[in-house]
Scaffold this motif. Structure first.
Motif, mmCIF file in Angstrom:
data_model
loop_
_atom_site.group_PDB
_atom_site.id
_atom_site.type_symbol
_atom_site.label_atom_id
_atom_site.label_comp_id
_atom_site.label_asym_id
_atom_site.label_seq_id
_atom_site.Cartn_x
_atom_site.Cartn_y
_atom_site.Cartn_z
ATOM 1 N N ILE A 1 -65.726 42.993 9.732
ATOM 2 C CA ILE A 1 -65.785 41.543 9.550
ATOM 3 C C ILE A 1 -66.252 40.821 10.808
ATOM 4 N N CYS A 2 -65.807 41.284 11.961
ATOM 5 C CA CYS A 2 -66.150 40.600 13.214
ATOM 6 C C CYS A 2 -67.465 41.085 13.823
ATOM 7 N N LYS A 3 -67.863 42.324 13.517
ATOM 8 C CA LYS A 3 -69.110 42.870 14.049
ATOM 9 C C LYS A 3 -69.879 43.580 12.941
ATOM 10 N N PRO A 4 -70.252 42.853 11.910
ATOM 11 C CA PRO A 4 -70.871 43.501 10.730
ATOM 12 C C PRO A 4 -72.180 44.214 11.021
ATOM 13 N N LEU A 5 -72.992 43.674 11.931
ATOM 14 C CA LEU A 5 -74.291 44.300 12.231
ATOM 15 C C LEU A 5 -74.131 45.622 12.977
ATOM 16 N N GLN A 6 -73.038 45.753 13.743
ATOM 17 C CA GLN A 6 -72.811 46.967 14.518
ATOM 18 C C GLN A 6 -71.941 47.980 13.771
ATOM 19 N N TYR A 7 -71.466 47.588 12.593
ATOM 20 C CA TYR A 7 -70.524 48.440 11.851
ATOM 21 C C TYR A 7 -71.061 49.851 11.588
ATOM 22 N N PRO A 8 -72.289 50.013 11.080
ATOM 23 C CA PRO A 8 -72.779 51.381 10.801
ATOM 24 C C PRO A 8 -72.846 52.274 12.034
ATOM 25 N N THR A 9 -73.133 51.687 13.198
ATOM 26 C CA THR A 9 -73.241 52.495 14.417
ATOM 27 C C THR A 9 -71.875 52.779 15.037
ATOM 28 N N ILE A 10 -70.916 51.866 14.844
ATOM 29 C CA ILE A 10 -69.580 52.057 15.424
ATOM 30 C C ILE A 10 -68.739 52.997 14.574
ATOM 31 N N MET A 11 -68.685 52.719 13.272
ATOM 32 C CA MET A 11 -67.835 53.520 12.385
ATOM 33 C C MET A 11 -68.631 54.677 11.792
ATOM 34 N N ARG A 12 -69.041 55.571 12.657
ATOM 35 C CA ARG A 12 -69.725 56.778 12.196
ATOM 36 C C ARG A 12 -68.719 57.775 11.628
ATOM 37 N N LYS A 13 -69.245 58.764 10.929
ATOM 38 C CA LYS A 13 -68.399 59.778 10.299
ATOM 39 C C LYS A 13 -67.556 60.522 11.333
ATOM 40 N N ARG A 14 -68.151 60.782 12.496
ATOM 41 C CA ARG A 14 -67.430 61.511 13.544
ATOM 42 C C ARG A 14 -66.237 60.707 14.058
ATOM 43 N N LYS A 15 -66.422 59.388 14.251
ATOM 44 C CA LYS A 15 -65.329 58.556 14.737
ATOM 45 C C LYS A 15 -64.198 58.475 13.708
ATOM 46 N N VAL A 16 -64.565 58.370 12.431
ATOM 47 C CA VAL A 16 -63.557 58.336 11.364
ATOM 48 C C VAL A 16 -62.741 59.631 11.371
ATOM 49 N N THR A 17 -63.423 60.754 11.537
ATOM 50 C CA THR A 17 -62.731 62.050 11.582
ATOM 51 C C THR A 17 -61.777 62.126 12.771
ATOM 52 N N VAL A 18 -62.227 61.658 13.929
ATOM 53 C CA VAL A 18 -61.374 61.661 15.130
ATOM 54 C C VAL A 18 -60.143 60.797 14.913
ATOM 55 N N LEU A 19 -60.302 59.625 14.314
ATOM 56 C CA LEU A 19 -59.171 58.732 14.059
ATOM 57 C C LEU A 19 -58.172 59.364 13.088
ATOM 58 N N LEU A 20 -58.685 60.057 12.084
ATOM 59 C CA LEU A 20 -57.789 60.727 11.127
ATOM 60 C C LEU A 20 -57.003 61.852 11.800
ATOM 61 N N VAL A 21 -57.694 62.655 12.589
ATOM 62 C CA VAL A 21 -57.037 63.769 13.288
ATOM 63 C C VAL A 21 -55.962 63.240 14.234
ATOM 64 N N LEU A 22 -56.294 62.209 14.994
ATOM 65 C CA LEU A 22 -55.322 61.627 15.924
ATOM 66 C C LEU A 22 -54.127 61.031 15.187
ATOM 67 N N SER A 23 -54.379 60.442 14.029
ATOM 68 C CA SER A 23 -53.298 59.819 13.262
ATOM 69 C C SER A 23 -52.254 60.828 12.823
ATOM 70 N N TRP A 24 -52.664 62.069 12.593
ATOM 71 C CA TRP A 24 -51.696 63.086 12.174
ATOM 72 C C TRP A 24 -51.161 63.922 13.341
ATOM 73 N N PHE A 25 -51.987 64.186 14.330
ATOM 74 C CA PHE A 25 -51.563 65.101 15.390
ATOM 75 C C PHE A 25 -50.833 64.414 16.539
ATOM 76 N N VAL A 26 -51.135 63.150 16.806
ATOM 77 C CA VAL A 26 -50.429 62.440 17.878
ATOM 78 C C VAL A 26 -48.935 62.305 17.564
ATOM 79 N N PRO A 27 -48.534 61.850 16.358
ATOM 80 C CA PRO A 27 -47.098 61.812 16.057
ATOM 81 C C PRO A 27 -46.448 63.183 16.090
ATOM 82 N N ALA A 28 -47.151 64.191 15.558
ATOM 83 C CA ALA A 28 -46.595 65.550 15.582
ATOM 84 C C ALA A 28 -46.362 66.016 17.013
ATOM 85 N N GLY A 29 -47.308 65.728 17.905
ATOM 86 C CA GLY A 29 -47.141 66.097 19.311
ATOM 87 C C GLY A 29 -45.968 65.381 19.958
#
Length: 328
Positions: free
Chosen positions: A144-172
């Motif tokens: 919403i705040c950076k719509p033109l940069q959205y495709p370059t910021i929210m790449r598939k790799r970044k989404v995967t990293v965020l998902l992995v961190l969301s599960w492994f950081v609490p476990a750690g």
């Protein structure tokens, strides 16, 4: 869907195996003393909770499969929603199978090692809920705040990293207290609850000040910090939406409102859990039992309803599925 069901089934059998070890193995057992008149209402409890568990798995897996099947839902926002629904199913599977076994058993007991493991999974997945909601708020902020940069910021790799961190950081984070709990000496073998949570702290002969401080650090890292980040993100979204046209306001309302409702609901449930743990001696068994059931039922049932009805694209596919099923 098949992999999801396999994972849930494996969790179920692990729970059954671990919590029904033979007594000949010299295992320390904890008595779960939070049940309310279980001898009188055991079958009512079993039917009610079994129905709830089936509803949780079916509703969450339905929306999850819709996101997996339809290609137009393979966007970061929907991927995070699918991860949140998966987290709800795993969270429920940590608690419900053992709870159902207890309802039909003469004694409500659990091996101490299994109790520590259940508590570890319970709080790890709870922390993952907050981090997934934080990832969602970041995704909405960029959209919403950076719509033109959205495709370059929210790449598939970044989404995967965020998902992995969301599960492994609490476990750690929770590995440290879980290992420490396994080595502390117990002076009480009765837990005032229907599943294992931080109430086990009151069963130790000597409380660890270091663990208490570490617990506060975990509370800040996994609950307060993500919550501040979420509130900051949505504040920025609100500011941008107020300055922009009607389309931006509509998009912000449609995509952000479900996340905020889930955040408010889960924050209230987490607060209830903390109240139960801290004030367990001052709360009656009836109140504690009802509050505990709300903690393990509301959020897993609430999430698929909110995302299925309030997120437009998911609702379209869900409506089409229901109409197709009704037609058949």
């Amino acid at each position: 869907m098949c992999s999801t069901l396999k994972l849930l089934v494996s969790h179920f059998f692990i729970s059954v195996f671990v919590t029904t070890l033979p007594t000949a193995m010299n295992v320390t057992y904890i008595t779960l003393d939070g049940h309310l008149e279980i001898e009188k209402y055991r079958y009512v409890y079993f039917v009610f909770m079994f129905t709830s568990y089936v509803l949780i798995l079916s509703s969450n897996s339905t929306v999850f499969c819709l996101i997996v099947i339809h290609r137009n839902l393979h966007e970061p926002m929907y991927v995070f929603i699918a991860a949140l629904l998966m987290n709800s199913m795993l969270f429920s599977t940590v608690v419900y199978p053992k709870l159902l076994i207890d309802f039909i058993s003469e004694k409500q007991i659990i091996a101490y090692e299994a109790c520590v493991f259940q508590g570890f999974l319970f709080y790890s997945l709870s922390g993952s809920e907050f981090l997934l909601l934080a990832a969602m708020s970041y995704d909405r902020y960029v959209s919403i705040c950076k719509p033109l940069q959205y495709p370059t910021i929210m790449r598939k790799r970044k989404v995967t990293v965020l998902l992995v961190l969301s599960w492994f950081v609490p476990a750690g984070h929770f590995v440290v207290p879980a290992v420490e709990f396994a080595n502390l000496k117990l002076c009480s073998f009765t837990l005032k609850g229907i599943y294992c949570n931080n109430s086990v702290n009151y069963n130790f002969c000597v409380t660890s000040r270091a663990l208490y401080i570490y617990g506060l650090v975990m509370l800040f890292d996994l609950s307060l910090l993500p919550m501040f980040f979420i509130l900051f993100s949505y504040t920025m979204i609100l500011i941008v939406a107020c300055r922009s046209g009607g389309d931006v306001k509509k998009k912000a309302a449609q995509t952000c409102l479900p996340h905020l409702l889930v955040l408010i609901n889960y924050s209230c449930l987490l607060t209830c859990d903390m109240i139960i743990v801290r004030l367990q001696s001052d709360i009656s068994t009836t109140v504690r039992f009802i509050m505990t059931l709300q903690i393990i039922m509301y959020n897993p049932l609430f999430n698929p309803v909110i995302y299925g009805l309030k997120v437009g694209e998911i609702y379209k596919h869900l409506k089409r599925l229901l109409c197709h099923t009704r037609g058949k």
